[in-house]
Design a protein around this motif. Structure first.
Motif, mmCIF file in Angstrom:
data_model
loop_
_atom_site.group_PDB
_atom_site.id
_atom_site.type_symbol
_atom_site.label_atom_id
_atom_site.label_comp_id
_atom_site.label_asym_id
_atom_site.label_seq_id
_atom_site.Cartn_x
_atom_site.Cartn_y
_atom_site.Cartn_z
ATOM 1 N N ALA A 156 9.471 -18.857 5.258
ATOM 2 C CA ALA A 156 9.376 -17.629 6.101
ATOM 3 C C ALA A 156 10.442 -16.596 5.180
ATOM 4 C CB ALA A 156 9.690 -17.658 6.982
ATOM 5 N N VAL A 157 11.621 -16.870 4.931
ATOM 6 C CA VAL A 157 12.909 -16.503 4.645
ATOM 7 C C VAL A 157 13.030 -16.355 2.798
ATOM 8 C CG1 VAL A 157 15.451 -16.265 3.358
ATOM 9 C CG2 VAL A 157 14.221 -16.479 5.998
ATOM 10 N N GLU A 158 12.385 -17.871 2.493
ATOM 11 C CA GLU A 158 11.453 -18.324 0.401
ATOM 12 C C GLU A 158 10.496 -16.995 0.180
ATOM 13 O OE1 GLU A 158 13.307 -19.528 -2.078
ATOM 14 O OE2 GLU A 158 15.342 -19.326 0.244
ATOM 15 N N LEU A 159 9.097 -17.482 0.921
ATOM 16 C CA LEU A 159 7.897 -15.932 1.673
ATOM 17 C C LEU A 159 8.569 -15.084 0.454
ATOM 18 C CD1 LEU A 159 6.189 -17.946 3.645
ATOM 19 C CD2 LEU A 159 5.238 -17.709 1.054
ATOM 20 N N SER A 160 9.420 -14.782 1.688
ATOM 21 C CA SER A 160 10.113 -13.296 1.912
ATOM 22 C C SER A 160 10.044 -12.499 1.154
ATOM 23 C CB SER A 160 10.749 -12.785 3.339
ATOM 24 O OG SER A 160 11.101 -11.318 3.179
ATOM 25 N N LYS A 161 11.088 -13.881 0.115
ATOM 26 C CA LYS A 161 11.577 -13.330 -1.257
ATOM 27 C C LYS A 161 10.544 -12.965 -2.036
ATOM 28 C CE LYS A 161 16.104 -15.712 -0.874
ATOM 29 N NZ LYS A 161 17.212 -16.921 -1.056
ATOM 30 N N LEU A 162 9.999 -14.532 -2.278
ATOM 31 C CA LEU A 162 8.646 -13.994 -3.441
ATOM 32 C C LEU A 162 7.777 -13.184 -3.141
ATOM 33 C CD1 LEU A 162 8.295 -18.236 -2.936
ATOM 34 C CD2 LEU A 162 8.589 -16.913 -5.107
ATOM 35 N N TYR A 163 7.518 -12.110 -2.336
ATOM 36 C CA TYR A 163 7.164 -11.566 -2.003
ATOM 37 C C TYR A 163 7.152 -10.425 -2.767
ATOM 38 C CZ TYR A 163 2.851 -13.959 0.391
ATOM 39 O OH TYR A 163 1.670 -14.316 0.594
ATOM 40 N N SER A 164 8.924 -10.189 -2.011
ATOM 41 C CA SER A 164 9.794 -9.287 -2.220
ATOM 42 C C SER A 164 9.672 -9.564 -3.784
ATOM 43 C CB SER A 164 11.243 -9.620 -2.351
ATOM 44 O OG SER A 164 10.925 -8.969 -1.395
ATOM 45 N N ARG A 165 9.496 -10.130 -5.157
ATOM 46 C CA ARG A 165 9.577 -9.935 -6.044
ATOM 47 C C ARG A 165 7.913 -10.206 -6.918
ATOM 48 N NH1 ARG A 165 12.556 -16.059 -8.675
ATOM 49 N NH2 ARG A 165 11.130 -14.730 -10.302
ATOM 50 N N ILE A 166 6.929 -10.352 -6.272
ATOM 51 C CA ILE A 166 5.396 -9.369 -6.494
ATOM 52 C C ILE A 166 5.510 -8.133 -6.227
ATOM 53 C CG2 ILE A 166 3.772 -9.289 -5.842
ATOM 54 C CD1 ILE A 166 3.760 -12.873 -4.558
ATOM 55 N N ALA A 167 6.092 -7.999 -4.557
ATOM 56 C CA ALA A 167 5.898 -6.725 -5.182
ATOM 57 C C ALA A 167 7.323 -5.786 -6.043
ATOM 58 C CB ALA A 167 6.700 -6.090 -3.458
ATOM 59 N N GLY A 168 8.262 -6.301 -6.305
ATOM 60 C CA GLY A 168 9.001 -5.925 -8.332
ATOM 61 C C GLY A 168 8.565 -5.327 -9.022
ATOM 62 N N LEU A 169 7.338 -7.240 -9.237
ATOM 63 C CA LEU A 169 6.730 -6.699 -10.424
ATOM 64 C C LEU A 169 5.469 -5.729 -10.839
ATOM 65 C CD1 LEU A 169 6.710 -10.627 -10.953
ATOM 66 C CD2 LEU A 169 7.518 -9.468 -12.512
ATOM 67 N N GLU A 170 4.921 -5.569 -9.296
ATOM 68 C CA GLU A 170 3.653 -4.730 -9.169
ATOM 69 C C GLU A 170 4.301 -3.557 -9.914
ATOM 70 O OE1 GLU A 170 0.967 -5.270 -9.276
ATOM 71 O OE2 GLU A 170 0.041 -7.231 -8.002
ATOM 72 N N ILE A 171 5.253 -3.025 -9.236
ATOM 73 C CA ILE A 171 5.653 -2.073 -9.565
ATOM 74 C C ILE A 171 6.034 -1.560 -10.730
ATOM 75 C CG2 ILE A 171 8.050 -0.132 -8.815
ATOM 76 C CD1 ILE A 171 7.521 -1.160 -6.541
ATOM 77 N N ALA A 172 6.445 -2.683 -11.248
ATOM 78 C CA ALA A 172 6.801 -2.666 -12.668
ATOM 79 C C ALA A 172 5.659 -1.776 -13.823
ATOM 80 C CB ALA A 172 7.696 -3.579 -13.733
ATOM 81 N N GLN A 173 5.096 -2.861 -13.106
ATOM 82 C CA GLN A 173 2.976 -2.363 -14.162
ATOM 83 C C GLN A 173 2.380 -1.622 -13.198
ATOM 84 O OE1 GLN A 173 1.218 -6.448 -15.051
ATOM 85 N NE2 GLN A 173 2.522 -7.235 -12.795
ATOM 86 N N ASN A 174 3.215 -0.515 -12.512
ATOM 87 C CA ASN A 174 2.361 0.492 -11.504
ATOM 88 C C ASN A 174 1.419 0.420 -10.202
ATOM 89 O OD1 ASN A 174 4.456 2.588 -12.862
ATOM 90 N ND2 ASN A 174 3.223 2.531 -14.831
ATOM 91 N N HIS A 175 1.302 -1.017 -10.223
ATOM 92 C CA HIS A 175 0.330 -1.242 -9.252
ATOM 93 C C HIS A 175 0.932 -0.893 -7.933
ATOM 94 C CE1 HIS A 175 -1.334 -4.441 -12.263
ATOM 95 N NE2 HIS A 175 -1.530 -2.914 -12.515
ATOM 96 N N TYR A 176 1.140 0.439 -7.719
ATOM 97 C CA TYR A 176 1.497 0.144 -6.113
ATOM 98 C C TYR A 176 1.194 -0.125 -4.786
ATOM 99 C CZ TYR A 176 4.157 3.059 -9.224
ATOM 100 O OH TYR A 176 4.312 3.514 -10.559
ATOM 101 N N SER A 177 -0.542 0.232 -4.534
ATOM 102 C CA SER A 177 -0.750 -0.437 -3.745
ATOM 103 C C SER A 177 -0.708 -2.245 -3.419
ATOM 104 C CB SER A 177 -2.523 -0.571 -3.119
ATOM 105 O OG SER A 177 -2.878 -0.422 -4.556
ATOM 106 N N GLU A 178 -0.820 -2.876 -4.508
ATOM 107 C CA GLU A 178 -0.498 -4.372 -4.568
ATOM 108 C C GLU A 178 1.136 -3.941 -3.807
ATOM 109 O OE1 GLU A 178 -2.363 -2.506 -6.671
ATOM 110 O OE2 GLU A 178 -3.620 -4.028 -7.566
ATOM 111 N N ALA A 179 1.798 -3.352 -4.736
ATOM 112 C CA ALA A 179 3.730 -3.682 -4.528
ATOM 113 C C ALA A 179 3.529 -3.327 -2.751
ATOM 114 C CB ALA A 179 4.505 -2.468 -5.240
#
Length: 243
Positions: A156-179
């Motif tokens: 769970a902790v590792e998954l949480s880190k991975l989803y955080s990274r996805i959120a950061g990458l989506e924000i970098a691409q202005n995909h706010y709802s995905e983030a």
């Protein structure tokens, strides 16, 4: 027996690697050639003694100084161009380059890692490639590899880190709802993950641009609230001090 032969081969190769450090007559090419010649024999090791010899053999080479990235590239580039479908060769190239301390983000190493991952996906190659492409700002590619890691992760902790990274990458691409979606998933897996709140707040704040009146205020307060939670959690987490 095979074990005795591996034993002798490992000791011989270790002494060759040790001599390479101070004898100018022994070139890195000679060490590389001997490594190539002997490596297939160690592939057959299955028992404890054989595996110990294999470890000595691999460690001698990896620590010899002959296994520099530049030498490995010279050794493997033409071989892989000649035999691109040879999985054992690809695996050996990747294994050695991933142990070479100076490969870093060497172009050929990244190429080999991508090919190795395509043939034999693993969490470690996906993680390495995700980092490479994230550092380069190639967010789409980084996301592809992070999603590959997700499939192999249950913690769970590792998954949480991975989803955080996805959120950061989506924000970098202005995909706010995905983030926002990824950040919420990160928070579900680990409610203590400060980054999840941080990215969620960023996603909320970014979407306020299109809101009017009360909606805009509500979005700002949601962002503010999430950001204060993020700050508390990030202050409590020593790993987050440098962010």
């Amino acid at each position: 027996s095979n074990t005795v032969k591996l034993d002798i081969a490992a000791l011989y190769f270790k002494s060759l690697c040790d001599e390479f450090a101070y004898d100018d007559n022994i070139t890195s090419e000679m060490v590389l050639e001997e490594y190539q010649r002997l490596a297939p024999y160690f592939e057959t090791a299955t028992d404890e003694a054989g595996l110990a010899n294999k470890k000595m053999f691999e460690d001698s080479f990896a620590d010899s100084g002959a296994a520099k990235c530049e030498n490995l590239e010279k050794l493997f580039r033409s071989k892989l161009e000649a035999a691109p479908e040879d999985q054992a060769l690809l695996e050996r190239a990747f294994g050695l380059m991933s142990r070479a301390k100076d490969c870093g983000e060497n172009e050929f190493y990244i190429e080999v890692a991508e090919k190795q991952h395509a043939v034999k996906p693993s969490a470690s190659t996906a993680d390495f490639l995700a980092n490479v492409f994230q550092n380069r700002g190639e967010n789409e590619k980084a996301l592809k590899y992070i999603n590959d890691v997700l499939g192999n992760t249950t913690d769970a902790v590792e998954l949480s880190k991975l989803y955080s990274r996805i959120a950061g990458l989506e924000i970098a691409q202005n995909h706010y709802s995905e983030a926002a979606k990824a950040a919420k998933t990160a928070r579900e897996h680990n409610p203590e993950n400060g980054l999840a709140y941080f990215f969620l707040a960023q996603a909320y704040a970014a979407t306020t641009g299109g809101c009017q009146g009360i909606d805009k205020n509500a979005a700002y307060w949601a962002a503010y609230d999430v950001m204060s939670q993020a700050r508390k959690l990030m202050e409590a987490d020593p790993e987050m001090q440098n962010i």
